[in-house]
Scaffold this active site. Structure first.
Site: not given
Ligand code: PHB
Length: 383
Positions: A26, A181, A184, A186, A242
């Site tokens: 990012t 993705h 992490n 998400y 996270n």
């Molecule tokens: C992540 O993959 O942990 C990640 C991706 C984009 C971001 C922040 C964290 O803006």
């Protein structure tokens, strides 16, 4: 012995000129509306000597915005912006994939359409983790992720259609492929985690088939759109970034995925071995995780595609050591790519690496700390 600088077949008709990957990072230089722009095209074009660039993560939909100013890939203006980026990379002979995500619970009402609650696998909040959002006065800053709303079963299925549209958009924007993705903490990983995912429907955490269903349905959609050789997936097994709870089923899930991804002919698994235990992107330190070679050997035998490792690599020697394990095909260099657009050449020649100032990682100061890092000039350094 594998050589970092030899060309590499990735899958389908995709060939890479070396084993070096620029992983998604990012950088928050989008134009208003989360639209990629000419400045970003310059940045990625400068880095086109990487074997593979995976562009900074793109939001699959407006409900997926966890960090203000990350780009989207769900409307025409964004697709046109990405086209500038892919053209710049292709003009210089590079290969570029789009990383696509839904952040799930890692969001905040101030970033959500109509201020609604973030979308979650359940209602469990990421209580120790920050997102980059607007406070009550509208000021941007890091704040705790919001309390999510649990997605209905039909909403999860509908999201597959949303991803399918984004994959079509990525193709239209000229990307060579897509990376899902699923790392992490998400949304995909929220489903994969058997402790967090307490759902009891067909996407529920109780069985490995059910907790991997959402990701594999999205993978199937990507394969239908682009062909398996143009699809990769990013995973962070055993990570806890996270606020992800430790998962006793993590290895079972990983090996099942390796097998299922392999069956589908997916090009690569991109494994992250680095995380931020606490805090946020701006203030926390990244930490390298322990890499369990025995587990990775099992992944390797279950998955015939390529494996990428990402996690704090900063030198040719470290990369070679990883390649020498025989467990990995491609090496991702993240932070070194910020200040070294010609990283591949610097590693090959043994030239010194420039170091970026962390305060410029996520700023809006345009080219400063973004496109203003020159390629190394051997002559001027010798003079
Ligand atoms: C992540 O993959 O942990 C990640 C991706 C984009 C971001 C922040 C964290 O803006």
């Amino acid at each position: 012995m594998l050589d970092l600088f030899e060309s590499q077949w990735l899958g389908g008709s995709v060939h890479l000129k070396n084993r070096i990957v620029m992983p998604p990072m990012t950088r928050t230089r989008t134009s208003d509306g989360d639209i990629p722009n000419a400045l970003m095209a310059t940045y990625y074009g400068q880095r086109a000597t990487a074997g593979l660039i995976v562009a900074e993560v793109a939001d699959v939909a407006p409900s997926s915005n966890g960090y203000a100013r990350t780009p989207g890939i769900y409307n025409e203006a964004q697709v046109a912006g990405w086209r500038l980026v892919t053209d710049a990379v292709h003009r210089r002979g590079g290969t570029i994939f789009s990383q696509i995500w839904h952040v799930g619970r890692m969001a905040h009402p101030s970033l959500m359409p109509d201020g609604e609650a973030p979308w979650g696998v359940t209602e469990a909040q990421a209580v120790n983790s920050d997102v980059f959002a607007h406070d009550a006065e509208g000021k941007l800053g890091y704040m705790r992720a919001g309390k999510p709303r649990q997605l209905e079963t039909q909403e999860v299925s509908a999201l597959i259609g949303t991803f399918a549209q984004a994959f079509a958009n990525a193709r239209q924007a000229g990307f060579d492929g897509v990376e899902l993705h699923a790392a992490n903490g998400y949304l995909f990983e929220q489903f994969l985690n058997s402790v967090l995912n307490t759902r009891t429907d067909r996407y529920g955490g109780g069985t490995v088939e059910n907790r991997t269903r959402f990701l594999l349905e999205a993978i199937d959609a990507a394969v239908r759109e682009l062909g398996p050789g143009r699809v990769g997936v990013r995973l962070s097994p055993f990570g806890y970034f996270n606020s992800m709870p430790e998962d006793p089923q993590a290895e079972e899930t990983l090996l099942f995925l390796a097998q299922e991804l392999g069956r589908r002919g997916v090009a690569y698994m991109h494994i992250v071995y680095e995380l931020m235990p606490v805090g946020n992107m701006e203030s926390a330190e990244f930490k390298k995780m322990h890499v369990d070679h025995a587990v990775l050997a099992r992944v390797r035998s279950a998955f015939p595609g390529k494996i990428i490792w990402c996690g704090g690599f900063v030198s040719r020697e470290q990369a070679q050591e990883a390649l020498d394990t025989g467990l990995v095909d491609l090496i991702a260099f993240g932070r070194p790519y910020i200040a070294n657009p010609d990283l591949a050449e610097r590693l090959r020649q043994g030239w010194p690496l420039a170091v970026a100032d962390r305060s410029s990682y996520y700023t809006r100061r345009g080219e400063l700390g973004f496109t203003d890092f020159p390629a190394y000039e051997a002559d001027s350094a010798a003079a």
